[in-house]
Design an enzyme around this catalytic site. Sequence first.
Site: not given
Ligand code: PGA
Length: 242
Positions: A9, A11, A91, A93, A158, A164, A202, A224
């Site tokens: 992802n 983003k 998601h 977010e 998640e 993150g 993460s 990330g």
């Molecule tokens: P992250 O994000 O691996 O940076 O923690 C995961 C996600 O939001 O899908």
Amino acid sequence: MPQKIAAGNWKMNGTQANLAEIQTIAEAAQDIHSLAIICPPAHLLHSAASLPGPLAIGGQNCHHAPSGAFTGDISAEQLADCGASYVILGHSERREGYGESDSLVRDKARAALNSGLTPIICLGESQEQRVGGRAIEVVLAQLTGSLPDDAEVIIAYEPIWAIGTGLVPNVAEIAEVHDALRAQLHAIFAKGQDISILYGGSVKPSNAQEIFAITNVNGALVGGASLKAEDFLPIMRSLAES
Ligand code: PGA
């Protein structure tokens, strides 16, 4: 058997200059036997989907309507038109930042399925809910509320507090949620045991092997660490070897 899937992802990250990373991932995917999906920002979808190699491409969101006066939005059909075959929906977010409810996520999932896309439906508890002992209850309610009738979906667990942050639930905590999701999917769908349940939050090359060894973890949704091929490829390899 659920399919093993490593999904990235991106983003709101990346420009044309970053297509080289996707190209490297697409080329290497040839020799790695698990499904790899990259979900870049919308303006890179078409270019990413045109790269040679067995890499699937997905969007990060879609509108629930097929078309119309929705300035700034993108429809499932438009994602498919760019070469996407998956779309991340719900998601955290989007749930938190744009107030997306379970029922809206379900409507979007139906729209995605109608356009031939496979939805990757995200679920996850907040830190407060985890500390309050409500993680399972919250995640199962999100699952029930967000799932379309059709079983052709992928689920991504998640925990919001793990996204993150570098924080990851321990093996027992991940196993508990994934087992509960599997049981619920099995209860709802005849083919519930075949739905892939990804872990996200993460995931890094350093912890991927341990996470993929957990029963009912069928892959990862990676933020990330999906932006660079040198990070994402070891995660894809760990999954294929799990
Ligand atoms: P992250 O994000 O691996 O940076 O923690 C995961 C996600 O939001 O899908």
